[in-house]
Design a protein around this motif. Structure first.
Motif, PDB file in Angstrom:
ATOM      1  N   MET A 263       0.827  -1.204   0.000  1.00  0.00           N
ATOM      2  CA  MET A 263       0.000   0.000   0.000  1.00  0.00           C
ATOM      3  C   MET A 263       0.865   1.259   0.000  1.00  0.00           C
ATOM      4  O   MET A 263       0.610   2.214  -0.750  1.00  0.00           O
ATOM      5  CB  MET A 263      -0.926   0.000   1.217  1.00  0.00           C
ATOM      6  CG  MET A 263      -2.002  -1.063   1.191  1.00  0.00           C
ATOM      7  SD  MET A 263      -2.945  -1.119   2.745  1.00  0.00           S
ATOM      8  CE  MET A 263      -3.761   0.486   2.696  1.00  0.00           C
ATOM      9  N   LEU A 264       1.906   1.256   0.822  1.00  0.00           N
ATOM     10  CA  LEU A 264       2.797   2.416   0.894  1.00  0.00           C
ATOM     11  C   LEU A 264       3.611   2.573  -0.383  1.00  0.00           C
ATOM     12  O   LEU A 264       3.810   3.693  -0.867  1.00  0.00           O
ATOM     13  CB  LEU A 264       3.727   2.289   2.096  1.00  0.00           C
ATOM     14  CG  LEU A 264       3.078   2.452   3.472  1.00  0.00           C
ATOM     15  CD1 LEU A 264       4.138   2.301   4.569  1.00  0.00           C
ATOM     16  CD2 LEU A 264       2.384   3.799   3.609  1.00  0.00           C
ATOM     17  N   ASP A 265       4.080   1.463  -0.945  1.00  0.00           N
ATOM     18  CA  ASP A 265       4.833   1.534  -2.201  1.00  0.00           C
ATOM     19  C   ASP A 265       3.979   2.120  -3.326  1.00  0.00           C
ATOM     20  O   ASP A 265       4.440   2.978  -4.096  1.00  0.00           O
ATOM     21  CB  ASP A 265       5.325   0.147  -2.610  1.00  0.00           C
ATOM     22  CG  ASP A 265       6.499  -0.333  -1.781  1.00  0.00           C
ATOM     23  OD1 ASP A 265       7.117   0.508  -1.091  1.00  0.00           O
ATOM     24  OD2 ASP A 265       6.792  -1.548  -1.807  1.00  0.00           O
ATOM     25  N   MET A 266       2.747   1.663  -3.431  1.00  0.00           N
ATOM     26  CA  MET A 266       1.869   2.148  -4.493  1.00  0.00           C
ATOM     27  C   MET A 266       1.537   3.629  -4.298  1.00  0.00           C
ATOM     28  O   MET A 266       1.421   4.390  -5.266  1.00  0.00           O
ATOM     29  CB  MET A 266       0.582   1.318  -4.540  1.00  0.00           C
ATOM     30  CG  MET A 266       0.805  -0.134  -4.943  1.00  0.00           C
ATOM     31  SD  MET A 266       1.641  -0.346  -6.535  1.00  0.00           S
ATOM     32  CE  MET A 266       0.347   0.214  -7.655  1.00  0.00           C
ATOM     33  N   LEU A 267       1.415   4.030  -3.055  1.00  0.00           N
ATOM     34  CA  LEU A 267       1.130   5.440  -2.769  1.00  0.00           C
ATOM     35  C   LEU A 267       2.350   6.315  -3.029  1.00  0.00           C
ATOM     36  O   LEU A 267       2.258   7.348  -3.712  1.00  0.00           O
ATOM     37  CB  LEU A 267       0.671   5.588  -1.321  1.00  0.00           C
ATOM     38  CG  LEU A 267       0.368   7.013  -0.836  1.00  0.00           C
ATOM     39  CD1 LEU A 267      -0.764   7.628  -1.650  1.00  0.00           C
ATOM     40  CD2 LEU A 267       0.010   6.998   0.647  1.00  0.00           C
ATOM     41  N   ASN A 268       3.499   5.903  -2.520  1.00  0.00           N
ATOM     42  CA  ASN A 268       4.697   6.728  -2.612  1.00  0.00           C
ATOM     43  C   ASN A 268       5.347   6.719  -3.996  1.00  0.00           C
ATOM     44  O   ASN A 268       5.878   7.730  -4.449  1.00  0.00           O
ATOM     45  CB  ASN A 268       5.734   6.284  -1.567  1.00  0.00           C
ATOM     46  CG  ASN A 268       5.258   6.518  -0.143  1.00  0.00           C
ATOM     47  OD1 ASN A 268       4.500   7.438   0.122  1.00  0.00           O
ATOM     48  ND2 ASN A 268       5.694   5.669   0.779  1.00  0.00           N
ATOM     49  N   VAL A 269       5.312   5.569  -4.669  1.00  0.00           N
ATOM     50  CA  VAL A 269       5.982   5.437  -5.969  1.00  0.00           C
ATOM     51  C   VAL A 269       5.046   5.773  -7.121  1.00  0.00           C
ATOM     52  O   VAL A 269       5.433   6.465  -8.067  1.00  0.00           O
ATOM     53  CB  VAL A 269       6.549   4.004  -6.148  1.00  0.00           C
ATOM     54  CG1 VAL A 269       7.199   3.853  -7.517  1.00  0.00           C
ATOM     55  CG2 VAL A 269       7.555   3.696  -5.050  1.00  0.00           C
ATOM     56  N   GLU A 270       3.809   5.299  -7.034  1.00  0.00           N
ATOM     57  CA  GLU A 270       2.874   5.445  -8.150  1.00  0.00           C
ATOM     58  C   GLU A 270       1.788   6.490  -7.919  1.00  0.00           C
ATOM     59  O   GLU A 270       1.067   6.849  -8.846  1.00  0.00           O
ATOM     60  CB  GLU A 270       2.206   4.093  -8.444  1.00  0.00           C
ATOM     61  CG  GLU A 270       3.169   3.003  -8.869  1.00  0.00           C
ATOM     62  CD  GLU A 270       3.816   3.293 -10.213  1.00  0.00           C
ATOM     63  OE1 GLU A 270       3.095   3.605 -11.169  1.00  0.00           O
ATOM     64  OE2 GLU A 270       5.061   3.252 -10.284  1.00  0.00           O
ATOM     65  N   GLY A 271       1.646   6.943  -6.678  1.00  0.00           N
ATOM     66  CA  GLY A 271       0.572   7.884  -6.374  1.00  0.00           C
ATOM     67  C   GLY A 271      -0.808   7.251  -6.461  1.00  0.00           C
ATOM     68  O   GLY A 271      -1.805   7.931  -6.701  1.00  0.00           O
ATOM     69  N   ILE A 272      -0.872   5.928  -6.250  1.00  0.00           N
ATOM     70  CA  ILE A 272      -2.136   5.186  -6.324  1.00  0.00           C
ATOM     71  C   ILE A 272      -2.595   4.859  -4.908  1.00  0.00           C
ATOM     72  O   ILE A 272      -1.857   4.234  -4.144  1.00  0.00           O
ATOM     73  CB  ILE A 272      -1.976   3.891  -7.138  1.00  0.00           C
ATOM     74  CG1 ILE A 272      -1.603   4.225  -8.592  1.00  0.00           C
ATOM     75  CG2 ILE A 272      -3.251   3.063  -7.099  1.00  0.00           C
ATOM     76  CD1 ILE A 272      -1.323   2.993  -9.438  1.00  0.00           C
ATOM     77  N   VAL A 273      -3.803   5.285  -4.568  1.00  0.00           N
ATOM     78  CA  VAL A 273      -4.359   5.036  -3.242  1.00  0.00           C
ATOM     79  C   VAL A 273      -5.181   3.746  -3.286  1.00  0.00           C
ATOM     80  O   VAL A 273      -6.196   3.671  -3.984  1.00  0.00           O
ATOM     81  CB  VAL A 273      -5.255   6.206  -2.778  1.00  0.00           C
ATOM     82  CG1 VAL A 273      -5.866   5.899  -1.417  1.00  0.00           C
ATOM     83  CG2 VAL A 273      -4.448   7.503  -2.726  1.00  0.00           C
ATOM     84  N   LEU A 274      -4.741   2.739  -2.560  1.00  0.00           N
ATOM     85  CA  LEU A 274      -5.459   1.474  -2.502  1.00  0.00           C
ATOM     86  C   LEU A 274      -5.820   1.147  -1.063  1.00  0.00           C
ATOM     87  O   LEU A 274      -5.021   1.359  -0.151  1.00  0.00           O
ATOM     88  CB  LEU A 274      -4.598   0.340  -3.068  1.00  0.00           C
ATOM     89  CG  LEU A 274      -4.222   0.433  -4.554  1.00  0.00           C
ATOM     90  CD1 LEU A 274      -3.291  -0.709  -4.929  1.00  0.00           C
ATOM     91  CD2 LEU A 274      -5.468   0.426  -5.434  1.00  0.00           C
ATOM     92  N   GLU A 275      -7.015   0.633  -0.864  1.00  0.00           N
ATOM     93  CA  GLU A 275      -7.369   0.105   0.443  1.00  0.00           C
ATOM     94  C   GLU A 275      -6.670  -1.244   0.595  1.00  0.00           C
ATOM     95  O   GLU A 275      -6.137  -1.798  -0.395  1.00  0.00           O
ATOM     96  CB  GLU A 275      -8.880  -0.048   0.555  1.00  0.00           C
ATOM     97  CG  GLU A 275      -9.489  -1.044  -0.415  1.00  0.00           C
ATOM     98  CD  GLU A 275     -11.001  -1.098  -0.298  1.00  0.00           C
ATOM     99  OE1 GLU A 275     -11.459  -1.812   0.597  1.00  0.00           O
ATOM    100  OE2 GLU A 275     -11.700  -0.434  -1.084  1.00  0.00           O
ATOM    101  N   PRO A 276      -6.645  -1.819   1.796  1.00  0.00           N
ATOM    102  CA  PRO A 276      -5.943  -3.103   1.965  1.00  0.00           C
ATOM    103  C   PRO A 276      -6.397  -4.185   0.986  1.00  0.00           C
ATOM    104  O   PRO A 276      -5.563  -4.836   0.352  1.00  0.00           O
ATOM    105  CB  PRO A 276      -6.260  -3.474   3.418  1.00  0.00           C
ATOM    106  CG  PRO A 276      -6.392  -2.146   4.106  1.00  0.00           C
ATOM    107  CD  PRO A 276      -7.074  -1.256   3.103  1.00  0.00           C
ATOM    108  N   ALA A 277      -7.699  -4.379   0.834  1.00  0.00           N
ATOM    109  CA  ALA A 277      -8.178  -5.398  -0.100  1.00  0.00           C
ATOM    110  C   ALA A 277      -7.805  -5.046  -1.533  1.00  0.00           C
ATOM    111  O   ALA A 277      -7.560  -5.935  -2.352  1.00  0.00           O
ATOM    112  CB  ALA A 277      -9.693  -5.560   0.035  1.00  0.00           C
ATOM    113  N   GLY A 278      -7.761  -3.763  -1.835  1.00  0.00           N
ATOM    114  CA  GLY A 278      -7.426  -3.333  -3.187  1.00  0.00           C
ATOM    115  C   GLY A 278      -5.990  -3.593  -3.568  1.00  0.00           C
ATOM    116  O   GLY A 278      -5.642  -3.642  -4.751  1.00  0.00           O
TER     117      GLY A 278
END
Length: 408
Positions: A263-278
């Motif tokens: 979740m943190l990698d996708m947010l910090n690297v890609e700017g993608i906000v995902l919930e845990p299931a996502g």
């Protein structure tokens, strides 16, 4: 072309009058990282930030004269049903546990507007579900299951119809998050045996694996609700009938703390906000290794309903899993200079995140609760060796779930 494929495509076509298809985007970062051609089906970019409105739309559009819809949900299904109640002009009663975060309640109310009534019942989902089913029966309403309904499954299969059209074919591998099984059984029904499947569950809610092992749906004794969008105690009867032959080798169970690192990698690297299931399908790539190298892989990012008030918890879990943060209780001699002796053992990359000490009269030692962050897990090995050599007594409580939850 199968009849099920025809119905899924028809559902996808009908949805275009309500919302656009979600994008299928190649992710260069993940493709380079895993040596594969990796695409993300961005269900987190739907109007309600999950795929759940698809099943709700399909089930409701097929029922003429529908006046009352009842559902039970703590999140994504509630929002999808609320959105569609407003679209179809149907009255909806949505049951949610009392413990549901206020943000999810507010979003459900926002999507449903005057068309829905929200009732908070029970501390746990099972209590909420029973209340919803009883209400639907008493009022003659349609109880809309989040997954265990053939029309809902058909609606979720529209994800597959879109993937095929956007990709211009069938992927080599399809990575699918599983909760109650609606999305997984829909995609399996649409694509059949063409792609390789990996069905991904949170470790603390692996109801598909439990059912495959037992040969029938079973209720888990305990569910970790961190990945609430997929944390289901019992897979559906209808969905399991369609998934019963997938085999244990086609499933993965993901540690909830490791999920936080993705979740943190996708947010910090890609700017993608995902919930845990996502984030389940993306995290699963870590375990797939050579299975996907050189292959065309589609991961379903199934939801982005993330409350940023949970971000500190996500960071905490990620650091703990990576071995970059630990909590321990130190038995500190009550003499001048003892604390200084401990502090001198810390390295340049060690940072005290928590420190609680109460000096007690007439005692030779006092207990200190310490939380430490560092940049390399090996630094803790060095620190513990120094503590042992100096004769300090300490207890690492990082993995003690009961004690750490109570203290931390």
């Amino acid at each position: 072309m199968s009849d099920f494929q025809d119905k899924a495509r028809a559902a996808a076509k009908a949805m275009r009058a309500v919302f656009p298809e979600t994008p299928l985007l190649r992710n260069a970062h993940l493709s380079d990282l895993y040596g594969a051609d990796i695409w993300l089906k961005r269900e987190d970019l739907s109007p309600v930030r999950s795929y759940k409105l698809r099943g709700a739309f399909n089930a409701m559009r097929k029922r003429d004269g529908l006046e009352l819809v009842v559902c039970a949900s703590a999140g994504n299904h509630a929002q999808g049903v609320a959105f569609m109640c407003r679209h179809f002009g149907v009255r909806g009663v949505i049951f949610m546990p009392v413990t549901t975060p206020q943000q999810k309640i507010q979003k459900t109310a926002m999507f449903g507007g005057d068309s829905v009534e929200i009732r908070l019942v029970g501390d746990y989902f099972d209590q909420c579900l029973t209340a919803a089913q009883d209400h639907a029966k008493a009022e003659g309403g349609f109880f809309l299951s989040p997954f265990d309904d053939v029309d809902v499954i058909e609606g979720q299969a529209s994800v597959g119809a879109e993937i095929e059209a956007q990709l211009g074919g069938v992927p080599d591998t399809l990575v699918v998050p599983v909760g109650g099984g609606g999305l997984g059984s829909g995609l399996l029904g649409y694509f059949g045996s063409k792609p390789n499947y990996t069905f991904v569950e949170p470790k603390g809610g692996a109801c598909l694996r439990a059912a495959l092992e037992a040969g029938k749906p079973v209720t888990l004794d305990k569910v970790n609700t961190f990945a609430d969008g997929a944390a289901v105690a019992r897979i559906g009867d209808v969905t399991f009938e369609r998934l019963k032959d997938v085999g244990l080798a086609s499933t993965l169970q993901i540690n909830e703390d490791r999920l936080c690192t993705t979740m943190l990698d996708m947010l910090n690297v890609e700017g993608i906000v995902l919930e845990p299931a996502g984030a389940l399908s993306v995290d699963a790539l870590k375990d797939m290794g050579q299975m996907i190298r050189g292959r065309r892989v589609v991961c379903i990012t199934s939801g982005g309903n993330f409350d940023f008030e949970r971000l500190p918890e996500v960071k905490e879990r990620a650091q703990t899993y990576a071995g970059l943060k630990k909590y321990f209780i130190l038995r500190l001699p009550q003499r001048p200079g003892a604390l200084r002796g401990f502090l001198d053992m810390l390295g340049p990359d060690d940072d005290i995140a928590r420190f609680e000490y109460l000096k007690k009269s007439a005692r030779n030692f006092g207990s200190v609760l310490i939380g430490l962050e560092t940049r390399d897990p090996k630094n803790f090995t060095v620190l513990y060796e120094k503590l042992d050599a100096a004769g300090f007594v300490y207890t690492d409580i990082t993995e003690d779930e009961v004690l750490s939850n109570f203290i931390i």
